[in-house]
Design an enzyme around this catalytic site. Structure first.
Site, mmCIF file in Angstrom:
data_model
loop_
_atom_site.group_PDB
_atom_site.id
_atom_site.type_symbol
_atom_site.label_atom_id
_atom_site.label_comp_id
_atom_site.label_asym_id
_atom_site.label_seq_id
_atom_site.Cartn_x
_atom_site.Cartn_y
_atom_site.Cartn_z
ATOM 1 N N GLY A 64 1.635 -0.834 -7.176
ATOM 2 C CA GLY A 64 1.077 -0.622 -5.856
ATOM 3 C C GLY A 64 0.107 -1.733 -5.499
ATOM 4 O O GLY A 64 -0.532 -2.328 -6.369
ATOM 5 N N LYS A 122 0.567 6.492 -13.460
ATOM 6 C CA LYS A 122 -0.740 6.860 -13.990
ATOM 7 C C LYS A 122 -1.342 7.872 -13.004
ATOM 8 O O LYS A 122 -2.075 7.506 -12.088
ATOM 9 C CB LYS A 122 -1.646 5.631 -14.115
ATOM 10 C CG LYS A 122 -1.205 4.635 -15.185
ATOM 11 C CD LYS A 122 -2.276 3.570 -15.357
ATOM 12 C CE LYS A 122 -1.961 2.643 -16.517
ATOM 13 N NZ LYS A 122 -0.841 1.735 -16.235
ATOM 14 N N PRO A 182 0.775 -1.239 0.000
ATOM 15 C CA PRO A 182 0.000 0.000 0.000
ATOM 16 C C PRO A 182 0.805 1.288 0.000
ATOM 17 O O PRO A 182 0.230 2.364 -0.126
ATOM 18 C CB PRO A 182 -0.819 -0.118 1.289
ATOM 19 C CG PRO A 182 0.042 -0.950 2.185
ATOM 20 C CD PRO A 182 0.709 -1.942 1.295
ATOM 21 N N ASP A 210 -1.594 -5.097 -4.891
ATOM 22 C CA ASP A 210 -1.412 -6.418 -5.478
ATOM 23 C C ASP A 210 -1.596 -6.309 -6.988
ATOM 24 O O ASP A 210 -2.508 -5.611 -7.450
ATOM 25 C CB ASP A 210 -2.425 -7.403 -4.895
ATOM 26 C CG ASP A 210 -2.273 -8.803 -5.468
ATOM 27 O OD1 ASP A 210 -1.562 -9.609 -4.853
ATOM 28 O OD2 ASP A 210 -2.872 -9.081 -6.528
ATOM 29 N N ASP A 266 5.082 2.107 -10.850
ATOM 30 C CA ASP A 266 3.875 2.928 -10.745
ATOM 31 C C ASP A 266 4.057 3.987 -9.669
ATOM 32 O O ASP A 266 4.860 3.826 -8.743
ATOM 33 C CB ASP A 266 2.673 2.054 -10.365
ATOM 34 C CG ASP A 266 2.073 1.345 -11.564
ATOM 35 O OD1 ASP A 266 2.430 1.701 -12.696
ATOM 36 O OD2 ASP A 266 1.249 0.438 -11.350
#
Length: 404
Positions: free
Chosen positions: A252, A221, A176, A254, A199
Site C-alpha cells: 500500500g 498485517k 492509497p 509507497d 499487503d
C-alpha cells in the site's frame, strides 16, 4: 505505387543504426519524425534552406547534420531511407524520383500514393514498439496505436516477456487503495507477475484481474490480528525469485514510506536477487487530497510533516520529537495513529499547540467506503470513539483542515 494501391503495405522494421537517412524539408513533419530517427541511431542529413527552431536545435546539438540549401540531385547517394517533407512540390517530386531510381525507400508527406513507403502510427512501451498501418486513414491508425499503447502501459493489455524476462522481485507501491491510483508501471509489472505477495492495504481489486496461474500470497498485517512476520515475507520473496519466478511485492502507498521496503531490498540484495522499486502514491498526501484537504496552501501552510503514530509519545521506542512538531506552523499528517491519537494530541497540546487546532480523520481514503470525521486536538480522542474510526485512517492536523 498507385496501380498497386489495393494491396496492403508489407510491414517491416528498419534497422537504421549508423545508416544514412536523408530528410528533405525542415518543417513540422521533420519536427515530428526526426526524434524517432535519432532514437534509431540513424546517420541523419537534413536538406533544407530553413528549419523550425526545434529542428535547428537538433542540428546545433549534433544529433543531425544540416545542409542549409535546397535539395539537389545526388543528395540521396548512399542513403538507405529518405523522408521527403518540404514545401516545394518540384523538389519533392525530384527527390522521390531519385529515390525510385536508386531503390531507396521513400516516404512522401505530400503524396502518399507516390511514396514507396508509409510511416505507421508508432508508440513504445518498455522496449516494445507498436506500429499501426490502416492505409489512407492515419487518424484511425493513431487511434488504434493509442489504445494498444495505453493498454500496455496500464496493464490492461498483457504482453509478458518470454525470451528476455529476468526473474526477480519488483517492490510495487500500490497507492492509497483506489486501483486507478497505482502507477502504470506498477500495473504493468503486476500483469506480468507469476507470484504476487500482497499487503492488506494494497489495491485489492487489482488481484481479481490476475490470470488464474498467478499465485497470490497474503502478507496482510492486520492490526490486532494475525500477521505474517517480516522475515517470512523476505523468505517468500527469496524462495519464489530463486525458483525463476517474476515476483511482485504489492504494498500500500509507497514502499519506502513506512512500508519496510528497504528491509526487503536489503534481504534480496544479500542473496543476489535483482530488485526494482516502483514508487507509489503515498496516502500521506493522496488521502487528504481525496477528502478535500490540501497539505499545503498559500498563506496557511508552507510545509507539511509526515509522522508514524504507531508508537505513543511516552514510549521509550519513540523517535519523534513531539515538542518540535508542536512548534511548527505547518500541517502534520499522521499515519498508523488511530489508537494513539489521544496521547499524541495530549503531547502536542502539552508542548504548546492550541487545543482548538483543527483535526480531520479520513478513514479508508480514496476507496468507496471513504469517510471524514472532523474534530480538534481537544476533541479528537472522543471523536474516534464516538464515530468508531478504525484503521486504516490518515489524520491531518493544522489550519488546512478548516479550508473550504
Amino acid at each position: 505505387m498507385a496501380e498497386h494501391a489495393e494491396h496492403p503495405a508489407y510491414p517491416v522494421g528498419l534497422r537504421l543504426s549508423g545508416r544514412r537517412v536523408v530528410v528533405v524539408g525542415g518543417g513540422q513533419v521533420a519536427q515530428r519524425r526526426l526524434p524517432a530517427l535519432i532514437a534509431a541511431g540513424a546517420d541523419i542529413v537534413l536538406v533544407s534552406p530553413s528549419a523550425k527552431a526545434s529542428v535547428e536545435a537538433m542540428a546545433e546539438s549534433g544529433e543531425i547534420r544540416w545542409e542549409r540549401r535546397r535539395y539537389e540531385e545526388g543528395d540521396l547517394a548512399g542513403a538507405w531511407y529518405v523522408l521527403v517533407a518540404s514545401s516545394d512540390p518540384v523538389a519533392n517530386a525530384t527527390a522521390s524520383a531519385e529515390a525510385e531510381r536508386h531503390r531507396v525507400w521513400c516516404v512522401r508527406s505530400d503524396d502518399a500514393e507516390a511514396a514507396t513507403a508509409w510511416t505507421p502510427a508508432t508508440g513504445r512501451s518498455e522496449g516494445l514498439t507498436v506500429a499501426v498501418l490502416t492505409g489512407r486513414d492515419p487518424r484511425r491508425s493513431a487511434a488504434v496505436r493509442d489504445a494498444i499503447v495505453e493498454g500496455l502501459r496500464d496493464g490492461t493489455l498483457a504482453a509478458p516477456h518470454h525470451r528476455t524476462r529476468t526473474p526477480g522481485v519488483a517492490l510495487v507501491g500500490g497507492g492509497p487503495g483506489d486501483p486507478d491510483l497505482i502507477t502504470v508501471r506498477g500495473r504493468r509489472l503486476l500483469s506480468e507477475a507469476d507470484v504476487v505477495i500482497a499487503d492488506r492495504l494494497g489495491p485489492r481489486d487489482l488481484l481479481d484481474e490476475l490470470p488464474p496461474h498467478v499465485e497470490v500470497i497474503d502478507a496482510a498485517k492486520i492490526p490486532y490480528g494475525r500477521a505474517m512476520a517480516q522475515e517470512a515475507i523476505n523468505d517468500a520473496l527469496i524462495e519464489h525469485a530463486k525458483a525463476g519466478k517474476a515476483v511482485v511485492r504489492l504494498k500500500g502507498g509507497d514502499p519506502f514510506v513506512f512500508g519496510r521496503g528497504m528491509e526487503e531490498v536489503h534481504a534480496l540484495a544479500a542473496v543476489g536477487i535483482p530488485c526494482v522499486v516502483v514508487p507509489g502514491i503515498s496516502s500521506s498526501i493522496s488521502v487528504p487530497g481525496a477528502a478535500g484537504i490540501p497539505v499545503t496552501h498559500r498563506g496557511v501552510a508552507h510545509e507539511f510533516t509526515v509522522v508514524s503514530g504507531h508508537v505513543a509519545p511516552d514510549d521509550a521506542r519513540s523517535l519523534v520529537d513531539w515538542a518540535a512538531l508542536a512548534r511548527l506552523r505547518g500541517t502534520l499528517v499522521l499515519l498508523m495513529a488511530v489508537d494513539k491519537i489521544g496521547a499524541i494530541a495530549g503531547a502536542l497540546v502539552a508542548h504548546g499547540k492550541s487545543p482548538d487546532t483543527p483535526v480531520a480523520l479520513v478513514q479508508e481514503g480514496t476507496t468507496a467506503t471513504q469517510r471524514r470525521v472532523d474534530a480538534t486536538l481537544a476533541t479528537v480522542a472522543e471523536a474516534v470513539k464516538t464515530h468508531d474510526v478504525r484503521p486504516p485512517a490518515v489524520i491531518v492536523i493544522g489550519e488546512v483542515v478548516a479550508l473550504d
